[in-house]
Design an enzyme around this catalytic site. Structure first.
Site, PDB file in Angstrom:
ATOM      1  N   CYS A 238      -1.090  -3.433  -6.661  1.00 21.03           N
ATOM      2  CA  CYS A 238      -1.577  -3.307  -5.280  1.00 21.03           C
ATOM      3  C   CYS A 238      -2.835  -2.461  -5.352  1.00 21.03           C
ATOM      4  O   CYS A 238      -2.787  -1.247  -5.188  1.00 21.03           O
ATOM      5  CB  CYS A 238      -0.533  -2.611  -4.422  1.00 21.03           C
ATOM      6  SG  CYS A 238       0.971  -3.556  -4.236  1.00 21.03           S
ATOM      7  N   ALA A 239      -3.954  -3.085  -5.583  1.00 23.57           N
ATOM      8  CA  ALA A 239      -5.075  -2.324  -6.119  1.00 23.57           C
ATOM      9  C   ALA A 239      -6.093  -1.806  -5.104  1.00 23.57           C
ATOM     10  O   ALA A 239      -6.726  -0.785  -5.349  1.00 23.57           O
ATOM     11  CB  ALA A 239      -5.791  -3.167  -7.164  1.00 23.57           C
ATOM     12  N   ALA A 240      -6.310  -2.504  -3.998  1.00 26.75           N
ATOM     13  CA  ALA A 240      -7.390  -2.081  -3.085  1.00 26.75           C
ATOM     14  C   ALA A 240      -7.004  -0.795  -2.354  1.00 26.75           C
ATOM     15  O   ALA A 240      -5.831  -0.591  -2.060  1.00 26.75           O
ATOM     16  CB  ALA A 240      -7.657  -3.181  -2.073  1.00 26.75           C
ATOM     17  N   PRO A 241      -7.946   0.080  -2.085  1.00 27.10           N
ATOM     18  CA  PRO A 241      -9.389  -0.075  -2.283  1.00 27.10           C
ATOM     19  C   PRO A 241      -9.870   0.230  -3.702  1.00 27.10           C
ATOM     20  O   PRO A 241     -11.071   0.176  -3.948  1.00 27.10           O
ATOM     21  CB  PRO A 241      -9.980   0.925  -1.297  1.00 27.10           C
ATOM     22  CG  PRO A 241      -8.944   2.008  -1.176  1.00 27.10           C
ATOM     23  CD  PRO A 241      -7.630   1.316  -1.322  1.00 27.10           C
ATOM     24  N   GLY A 242      -8.977   0.564  -4.612  1.00 25.68           N
ATOM     25  CA  GLY A 242      -9.394   0.666  -6.010  1.00 25.68           C
ATOM     26  C   GLY A 242      -9.519   2.076  -6.565  1.00 25.68           C
ATOM     27  O   GLY A 242     -10.048   2.267  -7.655  1.00 25.68           O
ATOM     28  N   GLU A 262      -4.918  -7.722  -5.556  1.00 19.87           N
ATOM     29  CA  GLU A 262      -4.937  -7.365  -4.135  1.00 19.87           C
ATOM     30  C   GLU A 262      -4.745  -8.629  -3.308  1.00 19.87           C
ATOM     31  O   GLU A 262      -5.453  -9.605  -3.502  1.00 19.87           O
ATOM     32  CB  GLU A 262      -6.255  -6.664  -3.770  1.00 19.87           C
ATOM     33  CG  GLU A 262      -6.477  -6.434  -2.293  1.00 19.87           C
ATOM     34  CD  GLU A 262      -5.349  -5.688  -1.607  1.00 19.87           C
ATOM     35  OE1 GLU A 262      -4.865  -4.661  -2.130  1.00 19.87           O
ATOM     36  OE2 GLU A 262      -4.914  -6.147  -0.527  1.00 19.87           O
ATOM     37  N   ASP A 289      -1.217 -12.640  -4.423  1.00 20.91           N
ATOM     38  CA  ASP A 289       0.018 -11.927  -4.121  1.00 20.91           C
ATOM     39  C   ASP A 289       0.648 -11.530  -5.457  1.00 20.91           C
ATOM     40  O   ASP A 289       0.949 -12.397  -6.276  1.00 20.91           O
ATOM     41  CB  ASP A 289       0.931 -12.865  -3.331  1.00 20.91           C
ATOM     42  CG  ASP A 289       2.263 -12.229  -2.979  1.00 20.91           C
ATOM     43  OD1 ASP A 289       2.587 -11.155  -3.522  1.00 20.91           O
ATOM     44  OD2 ASP A 289       2.988 -12.826  -2.162  1.00 20.91           O
ATOM     45  N   CYS A 362       2.601   7.041  -0.822  1.00 14.49           N
ATOM     46  CA  CYS A 362       2.141   8.253  -0.141  1.00 14.49           C
ATOM     47  C   CYS A 362       3.041   8.471   1.064  1.00 14.49           C
ATOM     48  O   CYS A 362       2.589   8.817   2.151  1.00 14.49           O
ATOM     49  CB  CYS A 362       0.666   8.166   0.234  1.00 14.49           C
ATOM     50  SG  CYS A 362       0.302   6.780   1.294  1.00 14.49           S
TER      51      CYS A 362
HETATM   52  C1  LIG Z   1      -1.205   1.632  -0.776  1.00 16.09           C
HETATM   53  S1  LIG Z   1      -2.431   0.464  -0.901  1.00 16.09           S
HETATM   54  C2  LIG Z   1      -2.958   0.627  -2.554  1.00 16.09           C
HETATM   55  C3  LIG Z   1      -3.941   1.729  -2.790  1.00 16.09           C
HETATM   56  C4  LIG Z   1      -4.584   1.583  -4.153  1.00 16.09           C
HETATM   57  N1  LIG Z   1      -3.610   1.590  -5.216  1.00 16.09           N
HETATM   58  C5  LIG Z   1      -5.602   2.699  -4.431  1.00 16.09           C
HETATM   59  O1  LIG Z   1      -5.248   3.668  -5.062  1.00 16.09           O
HETATM   60  O2  LIG Z   1      -6.735   2.562  -4.003  1.00 16.09           O
HETATM   61  C6  LIG Z   1      -1.480  -1.001  -0.999  1.00 16.09           C
HETATM   62  C7  LIG Z   1      -2.330  -2.237  -1.183  1.00 16.09           C
HETATM   63  O3  LIG Z   1      -1.477  -3.284  -1.626  1.00 16.09           O
HETATM   64  C8  LIG Z   1      -1.889  -4.480  -1.036  1.00 16.09           C
HETATM   65  N2  LIG Z   1      -0.721  -5.402  -1.109  1.00 16.09           N
HETATM   66  C9  LIG Z   1       0.343  -5.445  -0.295  1.00 16.09           C
HETATM   67  N3  LIG Z   1       1.183  -6.405  -0.699  1.00 16.09           N
HETATM   68  C10 LIG Z   1       0.655  -6.962  -1.797  1.00 16.09           C
HETATM   69  C11 LIG Z   1       1.073  -8.015  -2.666  1.00 16.09           C
HETATM   70  N4  LIG Z   1       2.195  -8.665  -2.475  1.00 16.09           N
HETATM   71  N5  LIG Z   1       0.275  -8.322  -3.711  1.00 16.09           N
HETATM   72  C12 LIG Z   1      -0.888  -7.653  -3.911  1.00 16.09           C
HETATM   73  N6  LIG Z   1      -1.331  -6.675  -3.104  1.00 16.09           N
HETATM   74  C13 LIG Z   1      -0.572  -6.331  -2.074  1.00 16.09           C
HETATM   75  C14 LIG Z   1      -2.285  -4.046   0.349  1.00 16.09           C
HETATM   76  O4  LIG Z   1      -3.103  -4.996   0.968  1.00 16.09           O
HETATM   77  C15 LIG Z   1      -2.993  -2.733   0.077  1.00 16.09           C
HETATM   78  O5  LIG Z   1      -4.340  -2.935  -0.163  1.00 16.09           O
END
Ligand SMILES: C[S@@+](CC[C@H](N)C(=O)[O-])C[C@H]1O[C@@H](n2cnc3c(N)ncnc32)[C@H](O)[C@@H]1O
Length: 531
Positions: A238-242, A262, A289, A362
């Site tokens: 779950c990478a964004a915003p990165g 993402e 996904d 978090c």
């Molecule tokens: C908590 S944020 C991640 C923050 C990121 N790890 C960082 O440190 O910048 C969770 C992210 O997971 C994405 N997300 C949620 N479900 C997902 C899935 N099934 N596959 C990939 N990404 C997913 C969301 O859109 C969101 O951007």
């Protein structure tokens, strides 16, 4: 406005843009920060403050709209613009410049709005959070600048390094008294420097160049604890915003491979920009996904970071956005938990070469932390060991997971009031290669939808594209510099004030939210608020 007003004077652009942003956040679960920055408005901080305030006042606005009947009596008034204007009039600047029709309409309701305010039930709204003043955390992007050079640069700028602490308690004491011109190095993470609260970095060359990143300690610990060795293959699910991906790239010294996945198209774009900005070229962004990710797209994964969407209850500056969509907190938590369990289980059981998996949120809710780990522990048998983070850190820590869970005290919590950073939870799993992985059937996209987390999946399916091969190396450095310069100019001064808040507000839109923008039926809303 598209609904029939003939404007003698135009509605100020700030209000128009704010209303579009609020609508997009509420209806589509868009990221507030990304939207604010993408609009390139000259007053970024004003736009952010107004949209945030409007979102935070959702419950009150809904009640005021019912009380005053403003939307039923004024069917041509755009409901989102109305919300923004009411917020500005009642809780913001407390005045509006007359002239534009929608503004005049709202002004005509000023006294009934103010009277209505006395009648609304604010008992469970705006519950003040305990105010924790956290310091400003700055992660040195070691891909572009060494820690020593960063410290030296700050010293040349007039800052003085303090290092008079012997243990975590004395470090925290030092932190709580930290003031200009002193800064220190984090007790656990060497590449993290800590400055007095509110320190501004926008005019620092190293900030502009991506050499330093404003990143809270809560967001640094997961990558620090995953600690992939140089040359290894990492999956960030779950990478964004990165923020964590770029930290992982720095830990790998850009040697190895990171698959950064993402699901959301817009957030994926932000991720790509962040990776370019930070020179994290060993990371390939994938817009997909993570639950239905084709193994062929990310072969031989050895280290996995699972940092899923969560309630964000640990975030100090996170706005409380009311019952935006009629989903109440307990149901929201249940949905989040179901998703978190699926994702973590998928990480643990579906990647045969995996050696270590870190799960982080978090959130400070047990449901999203110990309960998730407990459930997953019951599925994985002895194929993994839950690692004691205390031992990994090799340094003292204060808050651990609950003794009355199966996590015992192996996982860690950060509590803002104690640790002076955002609240978070981290668990570390280590693969026991002597035990075969239990059989696991990956979930399909449809099953994922059943968690009720994202009703916008349909839209995403249309736009999903896989970009495994984001070859940042091939981008010429001239182009990169130009892009970086342009982006920095766009984002303006205020960006940094909200930049370190890397977790977005967890908005879980439903069909009901989508309709709620246009509350022309008092009865529907009343019913919703009573539920
Ligand atoms: C908590 S944020 C991640 C923050 C990121 N790890 C960082 O440190 O910048 C969770 C992210 O997971 C994405 N997300 C949620 N479900 C997902 C899935 N099934 N596959 C990939 N990404 C997913 C969301 O859109 C969101 O951007």
């Amino acid at each position: 406005m598209s609904n029939g007003f003939v404007h003698s004077v135009k509605v100020p652009r700030l209000y128009k843009i704010a209303s579009k942003i609020v609508q997009d956040v509420q209806e589509n679960g868009a990221s507030l920060k990304s939207l604010v920055f993408s609009k390139k408005h000259p007053n970024v901080s004003g736009l952010y403050a107004l949209t945030l305030n409007t979102l935070q006042k959702t419950d009150q606005l809904n009640q005021l709209i019912i009380e005053t009947k403003i939307l039923t009596n004024e069917p041509r008034l755009d409901p989102w613009l109305a919300r923004v204007l009411i917020t500005e009039l009642i809780w913001g600047k407390q005045k509006l410049t007359a002239g534009a029709k929608p503004v005049d309409t709202v002004l005509a309701y000023e006294s009934s709005l103010r009277n209505g305010l006395k009648n609304i039930n604010i008992s469970d709204m705006d519950i003040p959070r305990k105010k924790v003043i956290k310091p400003r955390y700055v992660r040195v992007n070691t891909l572009l600048l060494s820690i020593d050079d960063a410290i030296r640069n700050f010293q040349n700028e007039g800052w003085s390094l303090l290092s008079e602490y012997t243990d975590y308690s004395s470090y925290l004491k030092l932190l709580s008294n930290l003031s200009d011109p002193y800064f220190t190095q984090d007790y656990h993470i060497p590449e993290l420097l800590v400055f007095p609260p509110g320190t501004s970095f926008f005019n620092y060359a190293s900030y502009k160049l991506g050499e330093i990143i404003l990143q809270d300690k809560a967001s640094c610990l997961p990558s620090y604890l995953l600690n992939p060795p140089i040359g290894s293959v990492v999956l960030d699910m779950c990478a964004a915003p990165g923020m964590k991906t770029s930290h992982l790239a720095a830990i790998l010294k850009n040697q190895g491979k990171i698959y950064a996945v993402e699901i959301e198209k817009r957030r994926y774009q932000t991720l790509c920009e962040k990776l370019a900005e930070t020179n994290s070229y060993c990371a390939a962004a994938i817009n997909n996904d993570a639950l239905s990710l084709d193994q062929k797209l990310c072969p031989d994964v050895e280290y996995i970071l699972v940092d899923p969407s969560c309630s964000g209850s640990g975030m100090i500056d996170r706005p409380k956005i009311g019952n935006r969509d009629g989903i109440y907190e307990s149901e929201r938590l249940k949905n989040l938990q179901a998703f978190q369990v699926f994702l973590l289980r998928h990480a643990l059981l579906n990647f045969p070469s995996v050696k270590r998996v870190v799960y982080s949120t978090c959130s400070i809710n047990r449901e999203e932390n110990e309960d998730v780990i407990d459930e997953v522990l019951s599925n994985i048998g002895n194929a993994y060991k839950l690692v004691s983070i205390k031992k990994l850190l090799k340094k003292d820590w204060i808050n651990y997971s609950s003794e009355d869970s199966n996590c015992k005290k192996k996982c860690i919590y950060a509590r803002p009031e104690v640790d002076l950073c955002n609240g978070f939870f981290v668990a570390v799993f280590k693969r026991n290669v002597d035990v075969p992985l239990p059989t696991y059937t990956p979930r399909t996209h449809n099953t994922y939808k059943e968690t009720g987390l994202r009703s916008i999946d349909e839209k995403q399916e249309d736009s999903q594209e896989i970009n495994e091969d984001l070859d940042l190396n091939k981008t010429s450095s001239k182009k990169k510099k130009k892009r970086k310069k342009k982006k920095r100019a766009d984002n303006d001064v205020e960006k940094q004030e909200i930049d370190d808040n890397d977790k977005d507000i967890a908005i879980v839109p439903t069909e009901s939210t989508k309709r709620k923008g246009n509350i022309n039926s008092d009865d529907t809303l009343k019913k919703k608020l009573k539920t």
